[in-house]
Design a protein around this motif. Structure first.
Motif, PDB file in Angstrom:
ATOM      1  N   VAL A 125      -9.336   4.065   9.986  1.00  0.00           N
ATOM      2  CA  VAL A 125      -8.528   3.162   9.153  1.00  0.00           C
ATOM      3  C   VAL A 125      -8.762   1.698   9.513  1.00  0.00           C
ATOM      4  CG1 VAL A 125      -6.146   2.361   8.825  1.00  0.00           C
ATOM      5  CG2 VAL A 125      -6.686   4.762   8.519  1.00  0.00           C
TER       6      VAL A 125
ATOM      7  N   TYR B  75      -7.263   4.107   2.831  1.00  0.00           N
ATOM      8  CA  TYR B  75      -6.320   4.624   3.840  1.00  0.00           C
ATOM      9  C   TYR B  75      -6.034   6.100   3.578  1.00  0.00           C
ATOM     10  CZ  TYR B  75      -2.150   4.730   6.874  1.00  0.00           C
ATOM     11  OH  TYR B  75      -1.233   5.038   7.861  1.00  0.00           O
TER      12      TYR B  75
ATOM     13  N   ARG C 115       0.827  -1.211   0.000  1.00  0.00           N
ATOM     14  CA  ARG C 115       0.000   0.000   0.000  1.00  0.00           C
ATOM     15  C   ARG C 115       0.862   1.262   0.000  1.00  0.00           C
ATOM     16  NH1 ARG C 115      -3.272  -1.506   5.348  1.00  0.00           N
ATOM     17  NH2 ARG C 115      -1.182  -2.345   5.796  1.00  0.00           N
TER      18      ARG C 115
ATOM     19  N   ILE D 234       2.304   4.072   5.948  1.00  0.00           N
ATOM     20  CA  ILE D 234       1.427   2.996   6.425  1.00  0.00           C
ATOM     21  C   ILE D 234       2.056   2.410   7.688  1.00  0.00           C
ATOM     22  CG2 ILE D 234       0.325   0.804   5.885  1.00  0.00           C
ATOM     23  CD1 ILE D 234      -0.681   2.768   3.919  1.00  0.00           C
TER      24      ILE D 234
ATOM     25  N   MET E   6      -9.645  -1.092   6.741  1.00  0.00           N
ATOM     26  CA  MET E   6      -8.767  -2.222   6.441  1.00  0.00           C
ATOM     27  C   MET E   6      -9.392  -3.559   6.861  1.00  0.00           C
ATOM     28  SD  MET E   6      -6.296  -0.730   4.898  1.00  0.00           S
ATOM     29  CE  MET E   6      -7.432   0.576   4.395  1.00  0.00           C
TER      30      MET E   6
ATOM     31  N   ASN F 224      -8.909   8.258   4.610  1.00  0.00           N
ATOM     32  CA  ASN F 224      -8.907   8.357   6.075  1.00  0.00           C
ATOM     33  C   ASN F 224      -7.839   9.341   6.541  1.00  0.00           C
ATOM     34  OD1 ASN F 224      -9.456   4.768   6.347  1.00  0.00           O
ATOM     35  ND2 ASN F 224     -10.980   6.381   6.431  1.00  0.00           N
TER      36      ASN F 224
END
Length: 374
Positions: free
Chosen positions: A131, A329, A15, A74, A135, A332
């Motif tokens: 998040v 993500y 990601r 991340i 996810m 967010n």
């Protein structure tokens, strides 16, 4: 104000923290975005899309580390990297601070303002920043697909000239965001689905998806934390829970486990003797694998076969859908940045519950009540 975006280097991480779409929104607000060359490639966002968004492509990783006012990632950068951040810089990522107290102390001592995306409180006002929910939804979806792929049976009922094949039976343990998405996906694939959760209040959600809720009488004790997570049960109630799960595992072709307790190892829900009693060819997909697993026989990062049952301990499920995971993500992250930034500058207003709970360290102090009270 410079927002830096690093290429993720952790194993199995595909990601990227900001997509070109969100980069463009930040640039429109007068914020500079520095993106490390190749940061979005594994999520199918090539460098030219970032350039078209107005971001600058930077090939020197150290320049991003030393020059960014806000660094968004991340995973947490390694220790040598976050030591390069300038004093007063802001780091926003998945910190997992409860599991890594030494990291928190280092960030505090370096006077880095660190915000943990995993600390976003589960309140209605913070839904667009949540998040973990974003996810978890991806993880539940992917877990159902993995289970279907590993099973040597049809999931839906099939009527053929050679006879009718009954639908496969699935059991989902934990009806949080991941569990509900696994239920929905397995139902869409045609399986008959049951679900178990210690929180009786999720029964309605489970049934609304067409699954049967497995009820176990656990008394009047509160089974849910303030943040909506399941609480850890005492030994007697754990035994009652496992007994019920054992009976339902026996008749299930697929079991998807999703139970997690924040800051603690995942609870063991499936003991070895339960696996022994499952039919050969059955499949367990253990979403909690990275936190130790809900099945006693799970091996993280591997698919193992025990007593004829396949047990899958997947690596970083959200990363396996890296394009959509990055998009969610990134959105967010954008919502959190919009809360943090006021007139283009950070404003750590700790009267705001979201900023108070999400900020792990600031100006050499530990801020989040989750850490102070822990």
């Amino acid at each position: 104000m410079i927002v830096g975006v690093l290429k993720e280097t952790a194993e199995h991480e595909r990601r990227v923290a900001l997509t070109p779409e969100v980069s463009a929104q930040l640039v429109k607000q007068g914020i500079e975005v520095w993106t490390e060359s190749g940061a979005g490639l594994e999520s199918n966002f090539p460098d030219h899309e970032y350039e078209e968004s107005g971001a600058s492509i930077v090939s020197d990783r150290n320049k991003i580390l030393t020059g960014s006012d806000i660094l968004v990632t991340i995973q947490t950068p390694d220790e040598e990297e976050f030591k390069k951040l300038k004093k007063g810089a802001i780091l926003i990522c998945l910190l997992w601070a409860l599991q890594h107290p030494e990291l928190v102390k280092q960030l505090r001592d370096l006077e880095v303002s660190a915000l943990g995306m995993d600390f976003i409180p589960r309140i209605s006002r913070a839904q667009n920043m949540d998040v973990l929910s974003s996810m978890s939804s991806i993880a539940g979806y992917k877990a159902a697909l993995i289970a279907a792929n590993e099973l040597d049976k049809y999931l839906p009922m099939m009527m053929t000239a050679a006879g009718t094949i009954p639908p496969s039976k699935s059991l989902v343990l934990g009806a949080g965001v991941a569990g509900l998405q696994a239920i929905a996906t397995l139902k869409r694939l045609g399986s008959v689905v049951e679900a178990f959760d210690i929180r009786p209040e999720v029964k309605e959600q489970v049934e609304s998806l067409g699954a049967k809720f497995v009820e176990v009488e656990l008394g009047e004790e509160e089974t849910q934390t303030e943040g909506g997570y399941a609480k850890e049960l005492d030994q007697k109630k754990q035994d009652l829970q496992r007994q019920a799960i054992h009976e339902h595992c026996k008749k299930s072709d697929i079991v998807v486990t999703t139970a997690l307790i924040p800051g603690r190892p995942a609870p063991i829900l499936i003991k070895e003797e339960m696996v022994k009693d499952m039919s050969p060819g059955s499949v367990i997909v253990d979403i909690a694998s990275e936190n130790g697993g809900n099945c006693e026989l799970t091996e993280h990062g591997k698919t193992v076969e025990k007593y004829g049952v396949k047990i899958v301990g997947p690596n970083n499920l959200p990363s396996q859908l890296s394009l959509h995971a990055s998009k969610l993500y990134s959105k967010n992250m954008y919502a959190l940045l919009n809360l943090l930034l006021e007139d283009g500058k950070p404003n750590f207003n700790f009267e705001d519950e979201i900023l108070l709970k999400t900020t792990v360290t600031h100006q050499g102090e530990i801020i989040s009540p989750m850490l102070k009270n822990g």
